[in-house]
Design a protein around this motif. Structure first.
Motif, PDB file in Angstrom:
ATOM      1  N   ILE A 179     -11.192  42.162  19.106  1.00 54.32           N
ATOM      2  CA  ILE A 179     -10.138  41.114  19.193  1.00 54.32           C
ATOM      3  C   ILE A 179      -9.177  40.960  18.216  1.00 54.32           C
ATOM      4  O   ILE A 179      -8.125  40.373  18.324  1.00 54.32           O
ATOM      5  CB  ILE A 179     -11.134  39.678  19.212  1.00 54.32           C
ATOM      6  CG1 ILE A 179     -11.395  39.579  17.766  1.00 54.32           C
ATOM      7  CG2 ILE A 179     -12.364  39.669  20.152  1.00 54.32           C
ATOM      8  CD1 ILE A 179     -12.102  38.077  17.356  1.00 54.32           C
ATOM      9  N   CYS A 180      -9.291  41.851  17.207  1.00 53.21           N
ATOM     10  CA  CYS A 180      -8.063  41.730  16.077  1.00 53.21           C
ATOM     11  C   CYS A 180      -6.852  42.632  16.460  1.00 53.21           C
ATOM     12  O   CYS A 180      -7.084  43.503  17.477  1.00 53.21           O
ATOM     13  CB  CYS A 180      -8.523  42.278  14.626  1.00 53.21           C
ATOM     14  SG  CYS A 180      -9.712  41.202  13.888  1.00 53.21           S
ATOM     15  N   SER A 181      -5.781  42.387  15.971  1.00 57.85           N
ATOM     16  CA  SER A 181      -4.457  43.225  16.208  1.00 57.85           C
ATOM     17  C   SER A 181      -4.901  44.632  15.845  1.00 57.85           C
ATOM     18  O   SER A 181      -5.364  45.101  14.605  1.00 57.85           O
ATOM     19  CB  SER A 181      -3.482  42.765  15.358  1.00 57.85           C
ATOM     20  OG  SER A 181      -2.412  43.526  15.130  1.00 57.85           O
ATOM     21  N   SER A 182      -4.572  45.658  16.943  1.00 55.54           N
ATOM     22  CA  SER A 182      -4.615  46.920  16.587  1.00 55.54           C
ATOM     23  C   SER A 182      -3.716  47.326  15.134  1.00 55.54           C
ATOM     24  O   SER A 182      -4.394  48.312  14.383  1.00 55.54           O
ATOM     25  CB  SER A 182      -4.121  47.780  17.673  1.00 55.54           C
ATOM     26  OG  SER A 182      -5.137  47.400  18.782  1.00 55.54           O
ATOM     27  N   LYS A 183      -2.520  47.051  15.173  1.00 55.18           N
ATOM     28  CA  LYS A 183      -1.833  47.533  13.801  1.00 55.18           C
ATOM     29  C   LYS A 183      -2.645  46.965  12.433  1.00 55.18           C
ATOM     30  O   LYS A 183      -2.643  48.030  11.678  1.00 55.18           O
ATOM     31  CB  LYS A 183      -0.564  46.865  14.009  1.00 55.18           C
ATOM     32  CG  LYS A 183       0.196  47.539  15.198  1.00 55.18           C
ATOM     33  CD  LYS A 183       1.857  46.924  14.988  1.00 55.18           C
ATOM     34  CE  LYS A 183       2.629  47.655  16.219  1.00 55.18           C
ATOM     35  NZ  LYS A 183       4.021  47.294  15.966  1.00 55.18           N
ATOM     36  N   GLU A 184      -3.064  45.683  12.577  1.00 54.44           N
ATOM     37  CA  GLU A 184      -3.464  45.368  11.308  1.00 54.44           C
ATOM     38  C   GLU A 184      -4.893  46.104  11.177  1.00 54.44           C
ATOM     39  O   GLU A 184      -5.150  46.417   9.876  1.00 54.44           O
ATOM     40  CB  GLU A 184      -3.817  43.822  11.290  1.00 54.44           C
ATOM     41  CG  GLU A 184      -2.249  42.997  11.416  1.00 54.44           C
ATOM     42  CD  GLU A 184      -2.354  41.518  11.468  1.00 54.44           C
ATOM     43  OE1 GLU A 184      -3.753  41.197  12.352  1.00 54.44           O
ATOM     44  OE2 GLU A 184      -1.648  40.769  11.248  1.00 54.44           O
ATOM     45  N   LEU A 185      -5.684  46.207  12.141  1.00 52.82           N
ATOM     46  CA  LEU A 185      -6.793  46.967  11.867  1.00 52.82           C
ATOM     47  C   LEU A 185      -6.556  48.370  11.367  1.00 52.82           C
ATOM     48  O   LEU A 185      -7.344  49.033  10.494  1.00 52.82           O
ATOM     49  CB  LEU A 185      -7.599  46.853  13.097  1.00 52.82           C
ATOM     50  CG  LEU A 185      -8.332  45.830  13.445  1.00 52.82           C
ATOM     51  CD1 LEU A 185      -8.985  46.047  14.849  1.00 52.82           C
ATOM     52  CD2 LEU A 185      -9.482  45.559  12.517  1.00 52.82           C
ATOM     53  N   LEU A 186      -5.574  48.991  11.946  1.00 46.71           N
ATOM     54  CA  LEU A 186      -5.393  50.433  11.500  1.00 46.71           C
ATOM     55  C   LEU A 186      -4.743  50.423   9.968  1.00 46.71           C
ATOM     56  O   LEU A 186      -5.230  51.404   9.421  1.00 46.71           O
ATOM     57  CB  LEU A 186      -4.152  50.880  12.449  1.00 46.71           C
ATOM     58  CG  LEU A 186      -3.875  52.435  12.254  1.00 46.71           C
ATOM     59  CD1 LEU A 186      -5.135  53.518  12.230  1.00 46.71           C
ATOM     60  CD2 LEU A 186      -2.599  52.868  12.942  1.00 46.71           C
ATOM     61  N   VAL A 187      -3.903  49.636   9.804  1.00 54.26           N
ATOM     62  CA  VAL A 187      -3.620  49.529   8.358  1.00 54.26           C
ATOM     63  C   VAL A 187      -4.685  49.420   7.485  1.00 54.26           C
ATOM     64  O   VAL A 187      -5.173  50.088   6.207  1.00 54.26           O
ATOM     65  CB  VAL A 187      -2.552  48.290   8.079  1.00 54.26           C
ATOM     66  CG1 VAL A 187      -2.257  48.479   6.448  1.00 54.26           C
ATOM     67  CG2 VAL A 187      -1.303  48.826   8.737  1.00 54.26           C
ATOM     68  N   SER A 188      -5.625  48.259   7.859  1.00 56.94           N
ATOM     69  CA  SER A 188      -6.915  48.034   6.881  1.00 56.94           C
ATOM     70  C   SER A 188      -7.724  49.261   6.760  1.00 56.94           C
ATOM     71  O   SER A 188      -8.444  49.540   5.733  1.00 56.94           O
ATOM     72  CB  SER A 188      -7.712  46.953   7.554  1.00 56.94           C
ATOM     73  OG  SER A 188      -8.614  46.480   6.399  1.00 56.94           O
ATOM     74  N   LEU A 189      -8.011  49.895   7.901  1.00 59.51           N
ATOM     75  CA  LEU A 189      -8.799  51.066   8.017  1.00 59.51           C
ATOM     76  C   LEU A 189      -8.393  52.254   7.074  1.00 59.51           C
ATOM     77  O   LEU A 189      -9.085  53.056   6.668  1.00 59.51           O
ATOM     78  CB  LEU A 189      -9.226  51.507   9.446  1.00 59.51           C
ATOM     79  CG  LEU A 189     -10.125  50.702  10.450  1.00 59.51           C
ATOM     80  CD1 LEU A 189      -9.949  50.859  11.755  1.00 59.51           C
ATOM     81  CD2 LEU A 189     -11.450  50.632   9.991  1.00 59.51           C
ATOM     82  N   LEU A 190      -7.121  52.318   7.362  1.00 60.51           N
ATOM     83  CA  LEU A 190      -6.517  53.687   6.359  1.00 60.51           C
ATOM     84  C   LEU A 190      -6.392  53.450   5.062  1.00 60.51           C
ATOM     85  O   LEU A 190      -6.458  54.334   4.235  1.00 60.51           O
ATOM     86  CB  LEU A 190      -4.957  53.798   6.839  1.00 60.51           C
ATOM     87  CG  LEU A 190      -5.003  54.521   8.476  1.00 60.51           C
ATOM     88  CD1 LEU A 190      -3.551  54.717   8.773  1.00 60.51           C
ATOM     89  CD2 LEU A 190      -5.727  55.634   8.505  1.00 60.51           C
ATOM     90  N   GLU A 191      -6.489  51.865   4.563  1.00 62.07           N
ATOM     91  CA  GLU A 191      -6.490  51.827   3.060  1.00 62.07           C
ATOM     92  C   GLU A 191      -7.859  52.052   2.697  1.00 62.07           C
ATOM     93  O   GLU A 191      -8.193  52.373   1.370  1.00 62.07           O
ATOM     94  CB  GLU A 191      -6.120  50.221   3.070  1.00 62.07           C
ATOM     95  CG  GLU A 191      -4.781  49.711   3.058  1.00 62.07           C
ATOM     96  CD  GLU A 191      -4.588  48.368   3.071  1.00 62.07           C
ATOM     97  OE1 GLU A 191      -5.578  47.488   3.039  1.00 62.07           O
ATOM     98  OE2 GLU A 191      -3.525  47.794   3.154  1.00 62.07           O
ATOM     99  N   GLN A 192      -8.863  51.985   3.599  1.00 63.85           N
ATOM    100  CA  GLN A 192     -10.221  52.689   2.952  1.00 63.85           C
ATOM    101  C   GLN A 192     -10.418  53.595   2.995  1.00 63.85           C
ATOM    102  O   GLN A 192     -11.126  54.171   1.978  1.00 63.85           O
ATOM    103  CB  GLN A 192     -11.369  51.736   4.186  1.00 63.85           C
ATOM    104  CG  GLN A 192     -11.361  50.236   4.186  1.00 63.85           C
ATOM    105  CD  GLN A 192     -11.214  49.610   2.783  1.00 63.85           C
ATOM    106  OE1 GLN A 192     -12.522  49.897   1.984  1.00 63.85           O
ATOM    107  NE2 GLN A 192     -10.543  48.490   2.393  1.00 63.85           N
ATOM    108  N   VAL A 193      -9.575  54.768   3.771  1.00 63.00           N
ATOM    109  CA  VAL A 193      -9.763  56.182   3.773  1.00 63.00           C
ATOM    110  C   VAL A 193      -8.995  56.432   2.318  1.00 63.00           C
ATOM    111  O   VAL A 193      -9.490  57.258   1.757  1.00 63.00           O
ATOM    112  CB  VAL A 193      -8.865  56.544   4.907  1.00 63.00           C
ATOM    113  CG1 VAL A 193      -8.981  58.110   4.563  1.00 63.00           C
ATOM    114  CG2 VAL A 193      -9.741  56.404   6.269  1.00 63.00           C
TER     115      VAL A 193
END
Length: 584
Positions: free
Chosen positions: A94-108
């Motif tokens: 349900i979340c925004s794909s762009k915001e999720l991608l940024v958050s996931l890459l920050e974890q990487v």
């Protein structure tokens, strides 16, 4: 306390229309939810997240929970894993794909050195799912994701083939995960290509860049030193899969390696060419193809060995110009395998006009004389000799002359002179007559060889290989080529050789022997004077150079060795002088 705060902010936000949440709402939601997860109240957080009344709130703010959920996964707390997985799955839906991608890459990017592999392997599946949600606009985001992942893989140590079974750093797991990660994107490119659909060139370019980057790092640093273990090497299989992907996205290996010679590609601008087709990556493809035959079934057998050699020369030059052991090993192996397929005495002199056919031997000289790894120095010498064998007689003559003038190393000069002697011997046999190693063309080369670099003051020990091979060549010529035949022209030069080479050598030899005998006598005297001091050391000067501090016994041994070398030179010199004395 944190759970109460989370419930309060959620209840308040439920009454806000049009998702007009304030920055304070975002901060309070994130901090309270994070604290709940850290405190173990993850089941309660799940119930709040999946509540339909909170859908808009979670859609706007939920991506902030990716970090805490990753930490739960890394701690591997079994009671919390199912709930954290359920929360992350719901957020991905349900979340925004762009915001999720940024958050996931920050974890990487934030992964600790000790947890890089575990972190990234966990994030690959969510990252893939998010990227697939972008539809046709995913190319840019895919490129950003792959670049981030490859930056992290560069932090891992590259294992040798014998260490890959343990894979302590997780490099092989990384590679396996990357193949799984890019598979749907590769399949999309292949499907569109085979279906005749106008495919996404940007997506294809990102996959191409991914393949090229992996070929450079980590694969260029992998040492495939044990052929018996090659089939069991996962990184070898990973290399094979990367080549398969390249072919699958419309990048045939023959065109990749030979595009400069085939002139089939028209990529605008030098920078674009280098970005899309990095030479180091292409060099590794050539190495995998022709040394280990990985993907060789895709390479046309109709291409001549000389053409393939020409294609590979720029890659050999690149690899041999580096100092890393893995690069040098690859360069030597690739050059050797490219030469082996070429017939002896077949390479024409015109090839010497190509820059690489001159620069590569010069790089080989550096490997033979400067590389600290004995195995590579020996391999460099064997490949150097192999390259000489492949030239025709005229090319051999010009190549050896060039190497003698430019190598500036006694050992290499000795190898060159030995080759000259063998070629003269070949040319003097019936049926092998040529104009290059006999007669008027041979004499300039002979004059170049039969001289002392600094006249009588030449350092005989430093130039021992060159001097001994030159003396052996001269002795051979005087004995093999009778004066009545004079096929090489040596008998027209004997007086000049005596004055320009023999006389200065005799003078230099006498001076060197006298100098070393004096040093030996002085050292022996010092040794006797200090015989009561067993730990005494001394220094002596030989040829304007101070020998390292050694015990007198070792100094004496070194001086005896030098004098023995002078006697060896003199024994050959005396034999040649005896032959010359018989001349009228």
């Amino acid at each position: 306390m944190a759970l109460d705060q989370l419930c309060d902010v959620v209840q308040r936000c439920q009454t806000i229309e049009n998702d007009l949440y304030t920055p304070e709402d975002y901060d309070l939601f994130q901090s309270s939810a994070r604290k709940c997860i850290e405190d173990g109240d993850i089941a309660q957080v799940l119930s709040i997240i999946v509540d339909e009344k909170n859908k808009n709130i979670v859609r706007c703010m939920g991506w902030n929970l990716v970090g805490p959920l990753v930490q739960v996964r890394l701690k591997n707390e079994e009671n919390n894993l199912p709930h954290s997985h359920a929360i992350l799955t719901h957020l991905l839906e349900i979340c925004s794909s762009k915001e999720l991608l940024v958050s996931l890459l920050e974890q990487v990017e934030a992964a600790n050195q000790d947890a890089i592999t575990e972190t990234v392997m966990f994030l690959l599946q969510p990252l893939q799912k998010v990227l697939l949600n972008f539809g046709r606009k995913k190319a840019t985001f895919l490129g950003m994701t792959l670049s981030t992942l490859l930056d992290q893989i560069a932090r891992l140590p590259v294992s040798s083939m014998t260490e890959q079974q343990d894979d302590a750093a997780g490099l092989c797991r990384w590679c396996s995960g990357l193949l799984w990660f890019v598979k749907p994107f590769v399949e999309e490119i292949k499907h569109n290509y085979h279906s005749g659909v106008v495919h996404d060139e940007e997506l294809r370019t990102e996959i191409l860049k991914f393949c090229m980057k992996t070929l450079k790092e980590p694969l260029l640093g992998v040492q495939f030193t044990d052929p018996d273990q090659l089939e069991n090497s996962f990184l070898c299989e990973f290399s094979r899969e990367i080549l398969v992907i390249l072919c699958g996205i419309g990048e045939p290996l023959p065109e990749l390696l030979c595009h400069k010679l085939l002139k089939k590609r028209d990529v605008p601008g030098f920078l674009e060419e280098e970005v899309r087709y990095p030479r180091e990556s292409l060099a590794n493809i050539a190495y995998l193809l022709f040394v280990h035959h990985i993907g060789i079934e895709t390479f046309p057998v109709v291409l001549s060995p000389v053409f393939i050699l020409q294609c590979n020369m720029e890659y050999v030059e690149l690899l041999l110009s580096r100092t890393e052991e893995s690069h040098l090993q690859r360069g030597l192996d690739l050059y050797e395998k490219s030469l082996v397929r070429v017939e002896d005495n077949s390479l024409s002199v015109e090839l010497l006009e190509l820059k690489t056919f001159v620069s590569i031997p010069q790089n080989l000289v550096k490997v033979m004389t400067q590389c600290p790894v004995h195995r590579l120095r020996s391999k460099g010498l064997s490949v150097f000799q192999l390259s000489i064998n492949k030239f025709n007689i005229e090319a051999k003559y010009k190549f050896l002359r060039c190497m003698f003038k430019t190598s500036h190393h006694s050992g290499v000069e000795g190898v060159v002179i030995k080759n000259i002697k063998n070629l003269v011997d070949f040319s003097l046999r019936p049926g092998n007559e040529n104009i290059w190693f006999r007669g008027i063309n041979f004499l300039p080369l002979l004059r170049l060889v039969l001289c002392l670099p600094q006249g009588p003051e030449t350092d005989l020990l430093q130039n021992l290989d060159r001097i001994m091979e030159a003396l052996n060549l001269l002795r051979y010529l005087l004995l093999r080529d009778k004066e009545c035949d004079n096929e090489t022209g040596i008998w027209l030069e004997v007086h000049t050789i005596h004055d320009r080479f023999m006389k200065p050598l005799r003078l230099g030899l006498n001076m060197s022997k006298a100098h070393y005998q004096v040093e030996l006598k002085n050292t022996q005297v010092k040794d006797r004077n200090k015989e009561n001091d067993s730990g005494a050391v001394c220094t002596i000067t030989v040829g304007n150079e101070i020998l390292p501090n050694l015990t007198p016994e070792l100094q004496i041994q070194a001086l005896h060795s030098a004098l023995f070398t002078f006697e060896l030179i003199e024994s050959v010199l005396v034999r040649i002088e005896e032959i010359m004395e018989t001349l009228p």
